[in-house]
Motif scaffolding. Structure first.
Motif, PDB file in Angstrom:
ATOM      1  N   TYR A   1      -6.469   3.385 -18.923  1.00  0.00           N
ATOM      2  CA  TYR A   1      -5.209   2.802 -18.429  1.00  0.00           C
ATOM      3  C   TYR A   1      -4.694   1.677 -19.319  1.00  0.00           C
ATOM      4  CZ  TYR A   1      -2.401  -0.119 -15.183  1.00  0.00           C
ATOM      5  OH  TYR A   1      -1.430  -0.880 -14.582  1.00  0.00           O
TER       6      TYR A   1
ATOM      7  N   ARG B   1       1.947   1.785  -3.615  1.00  0.00           N
ATOM      8  CA  ARG B   1       0.844   2.347  -4.393  1.00  0.00           C
ATOM      9  C   ARG B   1       0.694   3.836  -4.113  1.00  0.00           C
ATOM     10  NH1 ARG B   1      -4.351  -0.444  -2.835  1.00  0.00           N
ATOM     11  NH2 ARG B   1      -4.664   1.234  -1.318  1.00  0.00           N
TER      12      ARG B   1
ATOM     13  N   LYS C   1       0.835  -1.210   0.000  1.00  0.00           N
ATOM     14  CA  LYS C   1       0.000   0.000   0.000  1.00  0.00           C
ATOM     15  C   LYS C   1       0.868   1.258   0.000  1.00  0.00           C
ATOM     16  CE  LYS C   1      -4.117  -1.995   2.152  1.00  0.00           C
ATOM     17  NZ  LYS C   1      -5.059  -1.955   3.305  1.00  0.00           N
TER      18      LYS C   1
ATOM     19  N   GLU D   1       0.598   7.053  -6.687  1.00  0.00           N
ATOM     20  CA  GLU D   1      -0.533   7.987  -6.720  1.00  0.00           C
ATOM     21  C   GLU D   1      -0.055   9.427  -6.510  1.00  0.00           C
ATOM     22  OE1 GLU D   1      -3.969   4.927  -4.995  1.00  0.00           O
ATOM     23  OE2 GLU D   1      -3.170   6.526  -3.718  1.00  0.00           O
TER      24      GLU D   1
ATOM     25  N   SER E   1      -8.672   7.019 -11.987  1.00  0.00           N
ATOM     26  CA  SER E   1      -9.808   6.905 -12.911  1.00  0.00           C
ATOM     27  C   SER E   1      -9.490   7.519 -14.274  1.00  0.00           C
ATOM     28  CB  SER E   1     -11.065   7.572 -12.310  1.00  0.00           C
ATOM     29  OG  SER E   1     -12.208   7.266 -13.070  1.00  0.00           O
TER      30      SER E   1
ATOM     31  N   ASN F   1       0.466  -0.032  -9.932  1.00  0.00           N
ATOM     32  CA  ASN F   1      -0.057   0.873 -10.946  1.00  0.00           C
ATOM     33  C   ASN F   1      -1.527   0.623 -11.244  1.00  0.00           C
ATOM     34  OD1 ASN F   1       1.898   2.791 -12.773  1.00  0.00           O
ATOM     35  ND2 ASN F   1       3.013   1.306 -11.551  1.00  0.00           N
ATOM     36  N   SER F   2      -1.953  -0.628 -11.249  1.00  0.00           N
ATOM     37  CA  SER F   2      -3.356  -0.921 -11.530  1.00  0.00           C
ATOM     38  C   SER F   2      -4.262  -0.338 -10.445  1.00  0.00           C
ATOM     39  CB  SER F   2      -3.577  -2.433 -11.639  1.00  0.00           C
ATOM     40  OG  SER F   2      -2.859  -2.955 -12.730  1.00  0.00           O
ATOM     41  N   PHE F   3      -3.830  -0.443  -9.199  1.00  0.00           N
ATOM     42  CA  PHE F   3      -4.639   0.118  -8.119  1.00  0.00           C
ATOM     43  C   PHE F   3      -4.549   1.645  -8.106  1.00  0.00           C
ATOM     44  CE2 PHE F   3      -5.129  -3.725  -5.043  1.00  0.00           C
ATOM     45  CZ  PHE F   3      -5.502  -4.527  -6.124  1.00  0.00           C
TER      46      PHE F   3
ATOM     47  N   ALA G   1      -4.259   3.380 -10.815  1.00  0.00           N
ATOM     48  CA  ALA G   1      -5.145   3.759 -11.926  1.00  0.00           C
ATOM     49  C   ALA G   1      -6.605   3.720 -11.493  1.00  0.00           C
ATOM     50  CB  ALA G   1      -4.918   2.823 -13.112  1.00  0.00           C
ATOM     51  N   ARG G   2      -6.915   2.822 -10.576  1.00  0.00           N
ATOM     52  CA  ARG G   2      -8.269   2.780 -10.017  1.00  0.00           C
ATOM     53  C   ARG G   2      -8.579   4.085  -9.292  1.00  0.00           C
ATOM     54  NH1 ARG G   2      -9.262  -1.549  -5.310  1.00  0.00           N
ATOM     55  NH2 ARG G   2      -7.832  -0.114  -4.258  1.00  0.00           N
ATOM     56  N   THR G   3      -7.624   4.580  -8.541  1.00  0.00           N
ATOM     57  CA  THR G   3      -7.810   5.845  -7.819  1.00  0.00           C
ATOM     58  C   THR G   3      -7.884   7.024  -8.777  1.00  0.00           C
ATOM     59  OG1 THR G   3      -6.614   4.972  -5.902  1.00  0.00           O
ATOM     60  CG2 THR G   3      -6.809   7.357  -6.072  1.00  0.00           C
TER      61      THR G   3
END
Length: 338
Positions: A102, A55, A52, A59, A99, A91-93, A95-97
């Protein structure tokens, strides 16, 4: 756009309109510490797990790069990113943040230039007005996944490298002011049979040499075309091997300055980093946080960044596989356009 066999020439010269770098405490103590945008004093970043924390690094870098570009995430057409964690979760998580549309990529530690090359290609072709390229790494997540958890306290040989804790991001645009991306060379997978995960520099060096030679061949140029050719994270052992191989192949590297991001980010005499730095974030933070600033100051006019990556996994290592490696190169020039 295609040049030679494996290179691209960007005729519209996509502009790097902004960058951002976020690093951990050890990187902040290094020679380049003052050049990073955010230096965290705690490896946890106030998160419950190392993953975390990694990540969060990504971010923060992505959001700051967008802010520095004086735009909003809604105007970013695509985010190209990846990392070393299983299924590129950092990076995938992130990218979730964020939005943002991606594209996840994996090139191990070569991901910084892989993502920049792809983002530049998309912008150059008209597929995006703004593209975000980013990558990250965290010392504790990588040690835990690929070698031994930090808490285990295992000793490491002098050939081992220290995975940096950091994230770098760049916004690439069709128009604007800043350095421009002019060329890229996509590397081939090179495997010389090395199986030691504590000697990544030796494993990756041949891939770096292969890509440098391909770049020079495809564009029919000499190393002196650039003020600086810098590898991603070969560190002390790998950089020495790469220099010897280039000399063996009669590539006149004496025409330029040949350096390595893994050697630049740390003071090997004063910091406990064995052979030097590595990790996805290594070439990202050195390029975006240090080298581009030298370009802004006029100290570098043209440079070639050759990020290297070891494409192993814990599973392949446990099954006795050797370590396939790759290197991707991106040429950046000092250019200002309104």
């Amino acid at each position: 756009m295609l040049r030679g066999h494996q290179s691209w020439s960007f005729e519209h010269k996509p502009v790097i309109v902004s960058t951002a770098t976020v690093v951990g405490p050890e990187e902040g103590k290094g020679p380049l510490g003052s050049e990073f945008d955010i230096v965290h004093g705690d490896m946890t970043l106030q998160e419950k797990t190392w993953e975390k924390a990694e990540r969060k690094l990504m971010e923060e870098a992505a959001k700051l790069a967008i802010e520095n570009a004086k735009t909003t995430k809604e105007k970013i057409n695509v985010y190209v990113g990846g990392d070393l964690m299983n299924q590129i979760i950092s990076n995938s998580f992130a990218a979730r943040t964020l939005s943002i549309p991606y594209l996840g990529v994996f090139g191990a530690c070569s991901t910084s230039m892989e993502s920049l090359a792809l983002a530049s290609m998309i912008v150059n072709s008209g597929g995006a007005n703004y593209a975000l390229a980013g990558t990250c790494s965290h010392n504790c997540t990588v040690e835990k996944q690929f070698r031994y958890p930090t808490e285990y306290g295992s000793q490491k040989p002098p050939t081992a490298q220290y995975t940096i804790t950091g994230a770098g991001a760049a916004v690439v645009a069709q128009e604007g002011e800043g350095p421009v991306v002019t060329r890229a060379t996509i590397g081939r997978v090179v495997d010389m049979g090395i199986k030691d995960p504590f000697n990544m520099g030796a494993a990756m060096a041949p891939a770096a040499v292969d890509t440098i030679q391909a770049h020079l061949r495809d564009f029919r140029i000499q190393p002196g075309e650039y003020d600086l050719i810098v590898t991603g994270d070969l560190a002390k052992v790998g950089h020495s091997i790469a220099s010897e191989l280039l000399e063996k192949h009669k590539v006149p590297m004496n025409q330029t300055i040949f350096d390595d991001c893994g050697l630049m980010i740390f003071d090997l005499e004063k910091q406990p980093v064995q052979a030097g730095g590595s990790g996805c974030g290594c070439s990202a933070v050195v390029t975006y946080g240090h080298l581009l600033k030298k370009m802004y100051k006029g100290e570098i006019d043209k440079m070639l960044v050759v990020a290297t990556g070891a494409l192993l996994s814990p599973l392949s290592y446990q099954q006795g596989e050797s370590i396939p490696c790759i290197a991707h190169a991106v040429a950046i020039e000092n250019g200002r356009r309104g």
